[in-house]
Design a protein around this motif. Sequence first.
Motif, PDB file in Angstrom:
ATOM      1  N   ARG A   1      -4.034  18.164  -1.048  1.00 26.57           N
ATOM      2  CA  ARG A   1      -2.931  17.822  -1.924  1.00 26.57           C
ATOM      3  C   ARG A   1      -2.744  18.853  -3.027  1.00 26.57           C
ATOM      4  O   ARG A   1      -1.627  19.168  -3.416  1.00 26.57           O
TER       5      ARG A   1
ATOM      6  N   ARG B   1       0.824   7.411   7.039  1.00 26.92           N
ATOM      7  CA  ARG B   1       1.623   7.535   5.805  1.00 26.92           C
ATOM      8  C   ARG B   1       3.078   7.863   6.111  1.00 26.92           C
ATOM      9  O   ARG B   1       3.983   7.289   5.508  1.00 26.92           O
TER      10      ARG B   1
ATOM     11  N   LYS C   1      -7.747  14.528   2.286  1.00 22.52           N
ATOM     12  CA  LYS C   1      -6.990  14.550   1.044  1.00 22.52           C
ATOM     13  C   LYS C   1      -6.988  15.838   0.211  1.00 22.52           C
ATOM     14  O   LYS C   1      -6.027  16.114  -0.478  1.00 22.52           O
TER      15      LYS C   1
ATOM     16  N   THR D   1       1.337   6.745  -6.851  1.00 20.09           N
ATOM     17  CA  THR D   1       0.317   7.755  -7.159  1.00 20.09           C
ATOM     18  C   THR D   1       0.883   9.168  -6.993  1.00 20.09           C
ATOM     19  O   THR D   1       0.719  10.030  -7.863  1.00 20.09           O
TER      20      THR D   1
ATOM     21  N   SER E   1       2.388  13.955   2.445  1.00 18.54           N
ATOM     22  CA  SER E   1       1.970  13.104   3.559  1.00 18.54           C
ATOM     23  C   SER E   1       1.856  13.893   4.855  1.00 18.54           C
ATOM     24  O   SER E   1       0.955  13.656   5.669  1.00 18.54           O
TER      25      SER E   1
ATOM     26  N   GLU F   1       2.092   1.707  -3.471  1.00 18.59           N
ATOM     27  CA  GLU F   1       1.049   2.254  -4.358  1.00 18.59           C
ATOM     28  C   GLU F   1       0.848   3.749  -4.116  1.00 18.59           C
ATOM     29  O   GLU F   1       0.664   4.526  -5.050  1.00 18.59           O
ATOM     30  N   TYR F   2       0.884   4.119  -2.824  1.00 18.22           N
ATOM     31  CA  TYR F   2       0.740   5.537  -2.481  1.00 18.22           C
ATOM     32  C   TYR F   2       1.865   6.349  -3.126  1.00 18.22           C
ATOM     33  O   TYR F   2       1.621   7.380  -3.757  1.00 18.22           O
TER      34      TYR F   2
ATOM     35  N   SER G   1       0.814  -1.205   0.000  1.00 19.99           N
ATOM     36  CA  SER G   1       0.000   0.000   0.000  1.00 19.99           C
ATOM     37  C   SER G   1       0.859   1.270   0.000  1.00 19.99           C
ATOM     38  O   SER G   1       0.517   2.235  -0.677  1.00 19.99           O
ATOM     39  N   ILE G   2       1.970   1.272   0.715  1.00 21.41           N
ATOM     40  CA  ILE G   2       2.820   2.468   0.678  1.00 21.41           C
ATOM     41  C   ILE G   2       3.463   2.606  -0.698  1.00 21.41           C
ATOM     42  O   ILE G   2       3.613   3.728  -1.221  1.00 21.41           O
TER      43      ILE G   2
END
Lengths: 303, 303
Positions: A70, A290, A67, A13, A58, A9-10, A6-7
């Motif tokens: 960002r 995160r 979110k 992105t 993060s 993938e983060y 998951s990190i």
Amino acid sequence: MSVSISIKEYLKTVTAEVEEALRDSFPVELGVPATLRDAMMYSLEAGGKRLRPALLLSAAEAVHGSKPLRQAAMPVACAVEMIHTYSLIHDDLPAMDNDDFRRGKPTNHKVFGEAMAILAGDGLLTHAFYAVAQAAKLGVPAETVLAISSDLALLAGAPGMVGGQAADILGEQGITSLAELEYIHLRKTSDLMVFSVTAGARVGGASQTQLAAVGEFARKLGLAFQVQDDILDVTGDEAKLGKPVNSDVDQQKVTYPYLIGLEESAALVQRLTLEAKDALNRANLAASERLIDIADYLMRRDH
Amino acid sequence: MSVSISIKEYLKTVTAEVEEALRDSFPVELGVPATLRDAMMYSLEAGGKRLRPALLLSAAEAVHGSKPLRQAAMPVACAVEMIHTYSLIHDDLPAMDNDDFRRGKPTNHKVFGEAMAILAGDGLLTHAFYAVAQAAKLGVPAETVLAISSDLALLAGAPGMVGGQAADILGEQGITSLAELEYIHLRKTSDLMVFSVTAGARVGGASQTQLAAVGEFARKLGLAFQVQDDILDVTGDEAKLGKPVNSDVDQQKVTYPYLIGLEESAALVQRLTLEAKDALNRANLAASERLIDIADYLMRRDH
């Protein structure tokens, strides 16, 4: 491990978003001479982990807990990547580290010549402050943007990153103590990471206590990152690193493994990462996962 | 002429004040490595006309019509001198113009080595944005300071001064038209003067019309300054210039006298200065005398 995936993938992105934003750094209407623009974009688009923008975004989300921030933080995330990129271009110059390759590609001056590489660095450094100022157009209060700009000047400048590079050059081969090596790395590596999380936290509306806590997190993280870099230079895989192993030994660089050995260096990475996470836990953040994931990811990385 | 004496006295006072402020640029508590600090201060204290700070402070007073503004504008005046100084350090590098002397003193890299000279330039450039931010502590509104910071990044960066230097290097010897030469000088010389008067005017609380008018003044003034520089390189006195005459000819540089002759170049300086002053007259300023005096002074200078 699902956390690890998951990190990853983060980060993927975030990297895609940051790289998209970076591509628009020098729109045609700014009228930058084409060769200078090409030289700046060559290094800006040369890849890399985009770690500092990821830390920045993060940290903004860690403080704010949602979110939509960002977008407002993105110009500042681009700014820190411009600063990081310029520092690599100037560090690679013949008068500095004299490196011909970076991330498997010829360095800026090998492609564009020394004069243009110096100017590309100057251009990226200067433009970072334009990018920071853009955040004010996306809802970040002018006072906050100004604090970020002032932080950047100190942490990336002579009292920070540039000072670390100067100390490194002045001390070359003459470094005999861990304290001296730590001083250099705190400035060369930690300071820009401290800027990244502090700026993100400022965009997220952090309190003074939170700013201090994320700053301490990044200070330790930067050191851990540097020690891990030194370890990977000895134990890493050339293909993954994009540079020859043992280059530090070949260049007679004083490193952590050289001073305290590989085993103790590895233990130091573990301890610094733990201390970094401890600092975060004292920050009372809305969502610190995160940042913690990034710390763990960096500790486990193989390149 | 009393006007001439009075502008000289004014410039002397401003120079003394600016130089005093510059001496405090890197207080000990910032922790800049001593050699880096020495390298930055060596060039910062190497003298020069301090023309850009004088333009900045004069523009602030021109808009506002009173003197107390000078204190609030001083950090920004120091910032523009830091930018100007860094650009000279980098321009003098072997990879760029390869100059051994500047204002009769050895250039930065001749004293501190190339690596330290590159870093001294980077340090001064970065610190300029710290200096700008300081104005907010002296009563200048955060929005205004941010606009100044953004202007500086554009006018000193890749779309401005750095772009001009790049165009100069790219075009070397290949310049055949006045238009190309003007493009280079507008960026290399005018843009930082445009920044200076615009920033001063912003501190003074200028309207958009006034900002445009002082900007146009500086644009023309910068060109006049550069043409006059080219003329003095042919007709000047070595002792006063602090560099050999005919250095442009020796380096095969394309200049205004080379393209249009000495006589027409001198007429151009006159015309540009007149146009600069005309622009000012349209600005409806509280007190434009100082700026006009500076324009006349530059037109008549012999070094």
